[in-house]
Scaffold this motif. Sequence first.
Motif, PDB file in Angstrom:
ATOM      1  N   HIS A  73       0.878  -1.109  -0.086  1.00 39.69           N
ATOM      2  CA  HIS A  73       0.008  -0.163   0.150  1.00 39.69           C
ATOM      3  C   HIS A  73       0.879   1.340   0.054  1.00 39.69           C
ATOM      4  O   HIS A  73       0.680   2.126  -0.787  1.00 39.69           O
ATOM      5  N   VAL A  74       1.785   1.250   0.720  1.00 43.35           N
ATOM      6  CA  VAL A  74       2.972   2.382   0.866  1.00 43.35           C
ATOM      7  C   VAL A  74       3.584   2.644  -0.436  1.00 43.35           C
ATOM      8  O   VAL A  74       3.790   3.549  -0.784  1.00 43.35           O
ATOM      9  N   ARG A 118       9.968   8.616   5.309  1.00 47.04           N
ATOM     10  CA  ARG A 118       9.538   8.696   6.761  1.00 47.04           C
ATOM     11  C   ARG A 118       9.290   6.979   7.231  1.00 47.04           C
ATOM     12  O   ARG A 118       9.530   6.797   8.425  1.00 47.04           O
ATOM     13  N   PHE A 119       8.546   6.508   6.284  1.00 46.60           N
ATOM     14  CA  PHE A 119       8.379   5.125   6.627  1.00 46.60           C
ATOM     15  C   PHE A 119       9.454   4.327   6.708  1.00 46.60           C
ATOM     16  O   PHE A 119       9.567   3.534   7.816  1.00 46.60           O
ATOM     17  N   LEU A 166      -5.231   4.446   4.688  1.00 50.64           N
ATOM     18  CA  LEU A 166      -4.117   5.269   4.928  1.00 50.64           C
ATOM     19  C   LEU A 166      -3.618   6.102   3.537  1.00 50.64           C
ATOM     20  O   LEU A 166      -3.733   5.449   2.374  1.00 50.64           O
ATOM     21  N   THR A 167      -3.411   7.168   3.500  1.00 48.34           N
ATOM     22  CA  THR A 167      -3.126   8.244   2.417  1.00 48.34           C
ATOM     23  C   THR A 167      -1.742   8.805   3.049  1.00 48.34           C
ATOM     24  O   THR A 167      -1.333   8.920   3.841  1.00 48.34           O
ATOM     25  N   VAL A 168      -1.572   9.801   1.673  1.00 48.46           N
ATOM     26  CA  VAL A 168      -0.245  10.681   1.801  1.00 48.46           C
ATOM     27  C   VAL A 168      -0.554  11.490   2.805  1.00 48.46           C
ATOM     28  O   VAL A 168       0.294  11.878   3.775  1.00 48.46           O
ATOM     29  N   PHE A 211      -0.829   9.875   6.515  1.00 49.11           N
ATOM     30  CA  PHE A 211       0.214   8.996   6.999  1.00 49.11           C
ATOM     31  C   PHE A 211       1.030   9.572   8.351  1.00 49.11           C
ATOM     32  O   PHE A 211       1.393  10.396   8.339  1.00 49.11           O
ATOM     33  N   ASN A 212       1.139   8.716   9.284  1.00 48.14           N
ATOM     34  CA  ASN A 212       1.684   8.897  10.608  1.00 48.14           C
ATOM     35  C   ASN A 212       2.947   7.910  11.157  1.00 48.14           C
ATOM     36  O   ASN A 212       2.336   6.886  11.481  1.00 48.14           O
ATOM     37  N   ALA A 213       4.205   8.315  10.741  1.00 54.09           N
ATOM     38  CA  ALA A 213       5.111   7.386  11.042  1.00 54.09           C
ATOM     39  C   ALA A 213       5.222   6.485  12.594  1.00 54.09           C
ATOM     40  O   ALA A 213       5.320   5.407  12.759  1.00 54.09           O
ATOM     41  N   ARG A 214       4.779   7.472  13.485  1.00 51.86           N
ATOM     42  CA  ARG A 214       4.642   7.292  14.866  1.00 51.86           C
ATOM     43  C   ARG A 214       3.644   6.047  15.225  1.00 51.86           C
ATOM     44  O   ARG A 214       3.629   5.148  16.298  1.00 51.86           O
TER      45      ARG A 214
END
Length: 382
Positions: free
Chosen positions: A147-148, A159-160, A199-201, A204-207
Amino acid sequence: MISFAPLRVAACCLSLLLATNAVAQTKGLRRSGRQALKAGEQASGQVAKNVRAATRQAELTAKVAPAVQAARINRTHHHKYPSPPWIPETKIQELLKIQPNPSLLLPNIWELQSQYGNRNMFGLLSLRFYVQEFGLLTPHLNKLFKHVAHLNDKGVETRFIARMRFLAQNKKHILREISGRTLPKDNIRIRYTEDVDKLTVQNFNARKLVLSVEQRMNPAEGKDFPVRHVNARSVFETPGGQFAVYQYAGPIDLTPNLYRYLLNNTDKRAPFTIVFDEQAKSLAMYNEDKTLWLRITPHEYENPKKLHIHLNEQRTVTFTDEAGHPHTETVNINLSIPLLTPENMPSYPKAAQQFLYDKLVLLPVKNFQGNRRVTIERRAIF
């Protein structure tokens, strides 16, 4: 034709670094003997480190450059994306051997993606790094990586992958705070705590990418893994008597009592939330602040001989990294609790599946319907 420009750049960098080292050593001679020796050792160490980094980057560039150049020539003649002359999975493995830091590989991955039109190279990089550093690959993670990659956004990818590397570098410190003992690699995974499908651009929250500790309840000495009030020796009271949580063997009609105990211990007045996913034939139940929850899906009851419940806890830990910096992390604890096969279960497979669905999913919904302390939501649980 292979360009030698990257190698010339590396040679120039080496010359400049050696010149810098000479200047540092000359200045060091003006200091006291001990200070000069220390400065010289530090400068030499830094130079060696920088030389290794420059050499590694030159090797990496030289490894990627021929493929990129060939792709450009091919596109010029055929006006379409060419097929790569290598297997993508193998190429990712080769690049990770040259440059173990996946964040530093991203420019090369993006270049290859643009030349060959393969947007899943990032997904393969994430997958390969995960398998190298963590446990078993789950359907959740496989879906997440694809997905990412499909989002095709360099900011999200940067970030991912940086977050993945941070968790890989610090997992031993985090796990020490969780259990105080070494856990098998297969028990350590990562998880994105929000709905992957949504999940979208932008959101998205890396935490939200966290470590997940997967553990099976085990009464053996030294293997028990408590989750709050629940452990391998826990018992709970029901109108029908007292029963053990581990390998619950009581009447299956008392499973609502078991679920409530897992969430709220002996407090029968504490509120909780039920999410009933009728389409997926699944159930999730959450305590009041949603830091403790259990899940029952067809996976948990599809095999009558391997019935189980997943009790999850969201735990906050504080640790110090190798550089002495403090961090606060959220960790997902997933405890698998085995249940014994009910004695009154039908023997015919189809009837057995319906029986287990009725008792483990539908019964709790019906049992708590109308209870003012229980909120029931009918929606997807994932």
